[in-house]
Enzyme design. Structure first.
Site, PDB file in Angstrom:
ATOM      1  N   ASP A 253     -41.552  49.778 -32.770  1.00 55.25           N
ATOM      2  CA  ASP A 253     -41.837  50.698 -33.861  1.00 55.25           C
ATOM      3  C   ASP A 253     -40.479  51.200 -34.370  1.00 55.25           C
ATOM      4  OD1 ASP A 253     -42.936  52.306 -35.771  1.00 55.25           O
ATOM      5  OD2 ASP A 253     -44.356  53.297 -34.442  1.00 55.25           O
TER       6      ASP A 253
HETATM    7  C1  BGC Z   1     -44.846  54.078 -37.845  1.00 58.14           C
HETATM    8  C2  BGC Z   1     -45.316  52.643 -37.979  1.00 58.14           C
HETATM    9  C3  BGC Z   1     -44.759  52.047 -39.227  1.00 58.14           C
HETATM   10  C4  BGC Z   1     -43.238  52.150 -39.190  1.00 58.14           C
HETATM   11  C5  BGC Z   1     -42.568  51.590 -40.408  1.00 58.14           C
HETATM   12  C6  BGC Z   1     -43.341  54.221 -37.995  1.00 58.14           C
HETATM   13  O1  BGC Z   1     -42.978  55.557 -38.096  1.00 58.14           O
HETATM   14  O2  BGC Z   1     -45.233  54.590 -36.584  1.00 58.14           O
HETATM   15  O3  BGC Z   1     -46.726  52.584 -37.988  1.00 58.14           O
HETATM   16  O4  BGC Z   1     -45.170  50.709 -39.336  1.00 58.14           O
HETATM   17  O5  BGC Z   1     -42.884  53.524 -39.109  1.00 58.14           O
HETATM   18  O6  BGC Z   1     -42.812  52.405 -41.498  1.00 58.14           O
END
Ligand code: BGC
Length: 773
Positions: A253
């Protein structure tokens, strides 16, 4: 409308493009040609949304973007970061809505549309779906998740992945795993026992990985039992790769990784987004210092190259689709209609007749200013947005009979003028349709909710309207669940539409006027009170840890174990027609791992309208060596029937559907005995039941001196040996007396040996302690 394609439009100083490739890259040849620094650079992002390229050996960069219910591709013209600064894309209903459709075929179609929009925009990986379990209704991101149940989340998640990937775009199943809250999400440790992890929090991921082959899995921010998910060898390698056979790439993530070396060693392949060279430098240093084997780094590099190849293959193998945004808008409207849940419908107040002269007061700012998606990384710049008020006017034959009054402001401040106008409109109408919901500031990525109530100002409007008009219909717009118990007596009908996406307005008009028949079912329980939720005392935890003290008893598993009243149960949802279930026949074939349970029944549409029923199959083990939920969803299907039509419905369950994860055996275990099968229209509307007998070999357990007397006696070899040894030991034969055995059955055998003062003949236990090979 056309998307700009960030890859094809890349300017020359950004290097070469995917489309300059005539064929895929030769992974093993390129691996030997790469320098250590290039390898280290490849396993972290080049920018916020793309992988590193190595022009020297012809490795292009690929683009990823959010997800999950629309393509949120950053608009390259807008330099400043903003969640609004993305290119227009179709905003489908969010996951809490799609989850309520219980429709795998629909989710595949939505996935196909998402895949096509991604391909057209030059996106190789769409960051979704999110299939985390809704442990608490307070999780700020529940609107992005599908269900409180792993079978439902897994089946729907797999359908979305298959749809997205059918268009040559990779999905990223997230957030792996146990990311069930936003509070402290980057450092909290989810303290969960292994059985609960396996049966609840991992099972949906397991289903998606083993049935839909996602290109990528996204490792979550949080820790699991103390270890960050992105640095968790047990999770990323032992379970994901070795047990489930995952062959795709594990991406972190965004900014989840705290130690790049540990992450690579644990099985992470790609750290996102860029760290401006810092993590690459750490990896190079670690290899030089002998703290990281270069082969371990190579393994991650190979996965990045294979991912690039997958993207190249679709780029080269198929033509880029042209997106029909009108068709996607129509699909978003169908999806919203299929996902709405009719919670109640007293006196059949719905549907309203679009041709009649009945005066209808439409009340609530949400009818004019729809709340149709949530905030944070999933926020889509919708191609267009339908409001309900406009859609109702367009759908009725007599627009003059409809009035609109906002009733309240979206900021939540009491406004007596708006209230008085709404009451006057309601008093002058025969029916009042009141649009209520959560303000956008109350639910978002990044923080959790504090309560599950509607704003008091809105409830006051409802009460005032109900005081002057007894025919009230409530339409709810919210991502996370809201409780209805405090106010539902003020209305005859409740239509829960969730965050219904950009075409929700039209869908709601279709449902209210009966052009669509409600067929959504709750994918999560609506509790009577927040305090009833099983995680209530353990959410969101404290001092960096959140204890999953309720264990497996998440959602309906808990409410059913305690036989508690709920607002509306898991699986519930009404239709404008009615269904009858009959002739359940259950047959068990085979035994043990080969066991197959075949179910057949007949479903009949007994009403006067065409409609869809979601047939749900729940299973409970009547007697088990461990505690098990009363019943668990194991299969479901959504079927459309004409009035009067009857169809046979069949299901097939296997050993895994009847098993639990045995901690002592370290595997899924099926125990012989009776299982109760219940089939119906919700977890509390079980129309037909059958008890089947399942035959499974008794598990072979290794006994030791620390096994208890009870475990020894329950063992086919150990039991007789211990009885013999006790009978033969001088002065101990009374220990075989059932009352005494009951008292000592929890004692580890070594205590009994000590207590016997050498009288217990260990040789008699030898066979069981050390079974012949
Ligand atoms: C989120 C993800 C997301 C990623 C990219 C993170 O803060 O938890 O779900 O895909 O950011 O935006």
């Amino acid at each position: 409308m056309k998307h700009r394609n960030p890859i094809h439009d890349r300017n020359p100083e950004q290097g070469f493009t995917m489309s300059e490739h005539r064929s895929g890259i030769d992974v093993s040849r390129i691996l030997t040609a790469l320098t250590l620094a290039e390898k280290a650079a490849l396993v972290s992002g080049r920018g916020a949304w793309d992988t590193a390229q190595v022009e020297r050996v012809g490795i292009p960069s690929i683009v990823m973007t959010d997800g999950p219910h629309g393509v949120r591709l950053r608009d390259p013209q807008i330099k400043q970061f903003s969640f609004d600064a993305s290119l227009p894309a179709t905003c489908f209903p969010t996951a809490s809505a799609l989850g309520s459709s219980w429709d795998t075929e629909l989710l595949t179609r939505v996935g196909e549309a998402l895949g096509s929009e991604s391909r057209a925009a030059g996106v190789s990986i769409l960051l979704g779906p999110g299939i985390n379990i809704k442990r608490s209704p307070l999780c700020g991101r529940n609107f992005e998740y599908l269900s409180e149940d792993p079978v439902l989340s897994g089946r729907l998640g797999a359908a979305l992945v298959q749809g997205i990937q059918s268009r040559g775009v990779g999905a990223s199943v997230k957030h792996f795993a146990a990311n069930n809250q936003e509070t402290e999400r980057m450092r909290v440790s989810a303290e969960v026992d292994e059985r609960t992890l396996r049966e609840i929090y991992l099972a949906g991921f397991e289903y998606v990985v083993t049935s839909a082959d996602p290109w990528t899995v996204m490792a979550a921010y949080n820790r699991i039992n103390g270890v960050f998910a992105s640095e968790n060898h047990w999770l990323l390698t032992e379970i994901l790769r070795t047990e489930w056979g995952f062959e795709g790439l594990v991406v972190s993530d965004w900014n989840a990784v705290s130690d790049s070396v540990r992450a690579i060693e644990a099985g992470l392949d790609l750290q996102m987004p860029t760290t401006h060279g810092a993590s690459a430098a750490k990896l190079v240093d670690a290899v030089h210092a002998g703290r990281l084997a270069e082969q371990t780094l190579d393994r991650a590099v190979v996965r990045v190259l294979e991912l690039v190849n997958r993207a190249l293959e679709s780029e080269l193998g198929t033509t880029t689709p042209t997106v029909d945004f009108d068709a996607h808008h129509a699909l978003a409207r169908t999806a919203a209609a299929e996902s709405a849940v009719l919670l109640k419908n007293e006196e059949e107040i719905l549907p309203l007749d679009p041709t009649s002269d009945t005066r209808v007061a439409v009340i609530g700012e949400f009818a004019r200013t729809p709340r149709f998606q949530g905030a944070g990384s999933s926020q889509v710049n919708a191609t267009r947005v339908d409001d309900v008020w406009g859609a109702l006017i367009a759908a009725t034959e007599n627009p003059l009979r409809l009035t609109f009054s906002p009733g309240f402001t979206l900021t939540g401040q009491p406004d007596d003028t708006l209230l008085a106008e709404a009451v006057a409109a309601a008093a002058a109408a025969e029916v009042a349709v009141v649009f209520l919901g959560l303000p956008s500031a109350e639910e978002s990525e990044g923080f959790d909710r504090e309560h599950i109530d509607l704003p008091p100002t809105q409830v006051r409007v409802l009460e005032a309207v109900a005081a002057v008009n007894r025919n009230v219909v409530v339409v709810l717009a919210n991502g996370g669940v809201v409780r209805v118990a405090p106010w539902e007596r003020h209305c005859h009908a409740i239509l829960e539409v969730w965050l219904a996406g950009q075409a929700g307005g039209g869908a709601i008009a279709d449902l209210l006027f009966g052009r669509a028949n409600p067929c959504g079912r709750l994918a999560e329980t609506i509790p009577v009170r927040l305090q009833d939720n099983p995680s209530y005392l353990n959410f969101p935890g404290a001092v960096g840890s959140v204890v999953h003290g309720e264990r497996l008893y998440v959602g309906y598993r808990y409410y059913d174990a305690k036989d508690m009243a709920v607002g509306y149960p898991f699986g519930h949802g009404l239709s404008y027609t009615t269904f009858e279930y009959s002739d359940l026949d259950a047959e068990v074939v085979g035994q043990g791992a080969e066991v197959v349970l075949r179910l057949r029944l007949t479903l009949t549409n007994t009403g006067s309208l065409v409609g869809k029923e979601v047939v749900q199959v729940y299973v409970g083990d009547v007697e088990s060596s461990v505690d098990r939920p009363v019943r668990e969803l194991k299969a479901f299907t959504k079927i459309e029937l004409e009035p009067g039509q009857s169809v046979p419905v069949e299901f097939e369950l296997g050993a895994r559907d009847l098993s639990f994860f045995s901690i002592s055996d370290g595997r899924w275990l099926l125990e012989s005995g009776d299982f109760e099968i219940a089939v119906g229209g919700s977890s509390r509307d079980l129309r037909l039941t059958a008890t089947v007998v399942v035959d499974a070999p008794a598990p072979t357990r290794t006994l030791s001196l620390s096994s208890t007397v009870g475990e020894w006696l329950g063992d086919p070899v150990g039991g007789p040996s211990l009885r013999r040894a006790l009978e033969d030991a001088e002065g101990l034969s009374m220990a075989t007396n059932p009352e005494i055995l009951r008292m000592v059955e929890s004692l580890p055998l070594d205590r009994v040996v000590t207590m016997s003062g050498g009288r217990l003949d260990m040789a008699e236990l030898g066979e069981a302690l050390d079974p012949p090979q």
